[in-house]
Every structure is written in C-alpha cells, then in structure tokens.
Design an enzyme around this catalytic site. Structure first.
Site, PDB file in Angstrom:
ATOM      1  N   GLY A 128       0.788  -1.228   0.000  1.00 31.02           N
ATOM      2  CA  GLY A 128       0.000   0.000   0.000  1.00 31.02           C
ATOM      3  C   GLY A 128       0.821   1.279   0.000  1.00 31.02           C
ATOM      4  N   SER A 129       2.037   1.235  -0.580  1.00 32.22           N
ATOM      5  CA  SER A 129       2.828   2.487  -0.566  1.00 32.22           C
ATOM      6  C   SER A 129       2.154   3.553  -1.431  1.00 32.22           C
ATOM      7  CB  SER A 129       4.266   2.233  -1.016  1.00 32.22           C
ATOM      8  OG  SER A 129       4.315   1.937  -2.387  1.00 32.22           O
ATOM      9  N   ASN A 130       1.518   3.136  -2.524  1.00 35.14           N
ATOM     10  CA  ASN A 130       0.801   4.127  -3.349  1.00 35.14           C
ATOM     11  C   ASN A 130      -0.445   4.636  -2.625  1.00 35.14           C
ATOM     12  OD1 ASN A 130       1.940   4.570  -6.189  1.00 35.14           O
ATOM     13  ND2 ASN A 130       2.169   2.360  -5.868  1.00 35.14           N
ATOM     14  N   LEU A 201      -5.310  -6.628  -6.829  1.00 39.16           N
ATOM     15  CA  LEU A 201      -5.032  -7.732  -7.745  1.00 39.16           C
ATOM     16  C   LEU A 201      -6.246  -8.442  -8.325  1.00 39.16           C
ATOM     17  CD1 LEU A 201      -1.830  -9.232  -6.104  1.00 39.16           C
ATOM     18  CD2 LEU A 201      -2.059  -7.577  -7.947  1.00 39.16           C
ATOM     19  N   ASN A 218      -6.481   3.158 -12.488  1.00 36.74           N
ATOM     20  CA  ASN A 218      -5.505   2.165 -12.034  1.00 36.74           C
ATOM     21  C   ASN A 218      -4.119   2.652 -12.386  1.00 36.74           C
ATOM     22  OD1 ASN A 218      -4.449  -0.370 -11.135  1.00 36.74           O
ATOM     23  ND2 ASN A 218      -4.312  -1.038 -13.273  1.00 36.74           N
ATOM     24  N   HIS A 220      -0.329   1.124 -13.464  1.00 32.38           N
ATOM     25  CA  HIS A 220       0.345  -0.097 -13.893  1.00 32.38           C
ATOM     26  C   HIS A 220       1.846   0.187 -13.975  1.00 32.38           C
ATOM     27  CE1 HIS A 220       0.588  -4.021 -15.761  1.00 32.38           C
ATOM     28  NE2 HIS A 220       1.460  -3.499 -16.608  1.00 32.38           N
ATOM     29  N   ASP A 261      -5.878  -4.047 -17.723  1.00 36.70           N
ATOM     30  CA  ASP A 261      -4.892  -3.040 -18.158  1.00 36.70           C
ATOM     31  C   ASP A 261      -5.194  -2.479 -19.539  1.00 36.70           C
ATOM     32  OD1 ASP A 261      -3.484  -3.630 -15.789  1.00 36.70           O
ATOM     33  OD2 ASP A 261      -2.435  -5.271 -16.773  1.00 36.70           O
ATOM     34  N   GLU A 290       5.806   6.363  -9.499  1.00 37.09           N
ATOM     35  CA  GLU A 290       4.388   6.229  -9.097  1.00 37.09           C
ATOM     36  C   GLU A 290       4.038   7.217  -7.995  1.00 37.09           C
ATOM     37  OE1 GLU A 290       3.466   1.598 -10.143  1.00 37.09           O
ATOM     38  OE2 GLU A 290       4.082   2.045  -8.114  1.00 37.09           O
TER      39      GLU A 290
HETATM   40  C1  GRF Z   1       2.484  -0.744  -7.898  1.00 30.02           C
HETATM   41  O1  GRF Z   1       3.714  -0.950  -8.492  1.00 30.02           O
HETATM   42  C2  GRF Z   1       1.409  -0.539  -8.932  1.00 30.02           C
HETATM   43  O2  GRF Z   1       1.901  -0.111 -10.156  1.00 30.02           O
HETATM   44  C3  GRF Z   1       0.813  -1.898  -9.135  1.00 30.02           C
HETATM   45  O3  GRF Z   1       0.910  -2.503  -7.875  1.00 30.02           O
HETATM   46  C4  GRF Z   1       2.000  -1.958  -7.145  1.00 30.02           C
HETATM   47  C5  GRF Z   1       1.498  -1.641  -5.781  1.00 30.02           C
HETATM   48  O4  GRF Z   1       2.536  -1.271  -4.920  1.00 30.02           O
HETATM   49  N1  GRF Z   1      -0.519  -1.799  -9.648  1.00 30.02           N
HETATM   50  P1  GRF Z   1       2.211  -0.676  -3.490  1.00 30.02           P
HETATM   51  O5  GRF Z   1       1.417  -1.698  -2.732  1.00 30.02           O
HETATM   52  O6  GRF Z   1       1.435   0.564  -3.685  1.00 30.02           O
HETATM   53  O7  GRF Z   1       3.545  -0.411  -2.866  1.00 30.02           O
END
Ligand code: GRF
Length: 308
Positions: A128-130, A201, A218, A220, A261, A290
């Site tokens: 969940g870093s994003n 996922l 989304n 990618h 995608d 990202e």
């Molecule tokens: C990211 O690299 C994103 O592009 C893909 O899943 C990854 C999630 O990473 N869809 P995080 O859990 O946000 O670190």
C-alpha cells in the site's frame, strides 16, 4: 556543538516551513510561484492598508487613544480587501483574491458555501505504498477525501495504513465481490464517488465498472499497452521488461474498463532500464515515479470531471 545545534534547529525549521508551504499549495491549488506571489500580495496589501488607515486618521486630528484605535481597526478592516485586491492586480493574483475575499465574505455573512467533496475509495491488496501517498496527498484537501480503503487480503500492509490514518477499511471476500452484490451497497453507504486502484489484484466486476463509468483509475508499473494483461503484476512485469532488453520502462495511469490493463490511458512517465538493473532496482525506480505522479494525476482527473 552550538553550530551543530543551530544547524539542526534550522533544518527542523526548514522542514516545517517546506511542509507548510506544500500544505498551502495543495489547499489553494496553486503552484510554487503563484504561492510566493500570493504571500507577497498579503504582505504588501497589509502594509498598504495600515499606512492608508493611519493617513486617513491623521485628517481627523484625533489624539492617539481608545477612539483612535477603534476607528483604526474599523478602517483597516474595511480597507484591507480593497488594498489586497489593488496589489493583486500588478502581481497577477486578482482572480485568486477575488475568490478568497468572496469566500471570507460569505463566511462572515453566515452564508454556507456549497462545496462538493469527492469521496475516494482506494482498493489495494498489498503493502500500500501508493495508497499511503494518495491518502497523505489528499489529507489537507478541502474538496477530495479518501473515505474508504478496500482490501482483499487479511494482514495486508494497506490495512495498517488505513488504521494509522483513521480511514475506515473494508475487507472483501471473493464470493460476494464477484457473484454477490459486488459490495456496491457498501460503496454507496460510504458515498463513494471515485475509485482508485493501487495494487489491487482482482479484476473489477462489470457491475462496478458500470456503476462508476470513467470514475475508476488504475496504475500499472510499465508502459502499456506493453507488459499488461492477466498475470502481469509485480515482479512479473519488471522481469518481462528486463528479459526483453528494453532500455526504458515506466508507469501508466489509466481508466479501468472490463479488460485487464486496457482502459483509456491518462498519463505515462518513463524511466531508464540500465544494463545492471534487476527486478528489484527497476521496481524501486518505478515506485519513485508512481509516488511522484499518481496522487497529482488523480487530483487533476477529478477536478476536470467536476468542472465539466
Ligand atoms: C504498484 O507498483 C502498482 O503499479 C501496481 O501494484 C503496485 C502496488 O505497490 N498496480 P504498493 O502496494 O502501492 O507499494
């Protein structure tokens, strides 16, 4: 020692200052240059207003006393909007201050502003870093709010992030997500307007795509349309890029449709794939891209949609 303590203090001051600057930029939705011009307008407008107030009171021949101070305060309250608006013209900030003063006026006169807050649900399955970046980015926003974190994996890092930031989370099950009500009633219960996928996922069911047309995005970790599709996630993507010998990769932010995608591309950014890159080092480069872009792109999509 004293020098070290002083520089440490300065460093802390600078960090706080930068954080405050960043918060104001997000709150007022302006770039750095405009924010500096706005601050300059406040300072110059305030000084002009104080100066003009004193000059006007000189004409009355009043002694500096209680009456003088009361009149002075009344006068600068009236003069302030005029002075600020005047200064904002040569500094190119008239539109901002017109809006700003109108807002203050509405607040003072008790009229409620009808601001629509766009409520986001972030769907994630992993660390969940994003999601974390998106949550932090919108924490100070008056118009966009992360209202729900949706996760399909017990113990996923994103659930801890939700807990730490006080955002409600929803742990979902396959059966209900794909064959039941798709959790649509839960999303409606939280008044969700927009969905952000951040490492989620599972494929989005058609019912959700239809309920949120052009409102699901989304990210990618490659340059679509290459290296996308079923099974292309995480290290598999970076491995495919490195094996192919491509010398660049990147990120793609896109709307979600019924295929993996596949939806309309909104934004891409590239990075170099060096000879010595491994899937881990490439993944790090991609994460940097990202984190730097996803929240701002989401904000601009929502703002554009809200304007139209
Ligand atoms: C990211 O690299 C994103 O592009 C893909 O899943 C990854 C999630 O990473 N869809 P995080 O859990 O946000 O670190």
């Amino acid at each position: 020692m004293i020098f070290f303590a002083a520089s440490l203090h300065n460093h802390k001051f600078l960090t706080h200052f930068c954080a405050m600057f960043q918060k104001l930029r997000q709150r007022w939705k302006v770039n750095g240059v405009n924010l500096l011009l706005i601050i300059a307008t406040f300072a110059l407008g305030g000084s002009l207003c104080g100066y003009a107030g004193r000059k006007i009171l000189l004409l009355t021949n009043l002694e500096k006393g209680v009456v003088w101070f009361i009149l002075y305060i009344l006068l600068i309250t009236l003069l302030w909007p005029l002075c600020v608006l005047l200064i904002s013209i040569p500094l190119g900030q008239f539109a901002f201050f017109k809006r700003y003063i109108t807002r203050i006026w509405k607040k003072m006169s008790g009229r409620k502003e009808n601001i629509h807050i766009t409520r986001i649900a972030v769907f994630a399955s992993g660390a969940g870093s994003n999601a974390d970046q998106v949550i932090n980015y919108f924490a100070a926003s008056p118009t966009i709010k992360v209202a729900l974190v949706v996760c399909n994996k017990v113990g996923a890092g994103v659930l801890q992030i939700a807990e730490k930031t006080g955002i409600p989370s929803l742990l979902i099950e396959k059966e209900r997500f794909f064959k039941g009500d798709n959790y649509l009633p839960e999303l409606k219960k939280h008044h969700i307007d927009f969905i952000v996928l951040a490492g989620f996922l599972w494929k989005m069911p058609d019912a959700l795509i239809n309920a949120y047309p052009k409102k699901i995005v989304n990210i990618h970790p490659a340059l679509l349309p290459q290296y996308g599709g079923k099974g292309m996630y995480g290290q598999a993507v970076h491995e495919a890029v490195i094996t192919s010998g491509d010398n660049e990769s990147g990120i793609t932010i896109h709307f979600v449709d019924e295929l993996y995608d596949h939806g309309e591309i909104i934004f891409q950014a590239k990075c170099e794939v060096a000879q010595h890159d491994t899937t881990e080092t490439l993944a790090q480069k991609i994460h940097v891209l990202e984190h730097a872009n996803y929240p701002a792109v989401i904000a601009s999509v929502i703002e554009k949609q809200n304007r139209s």
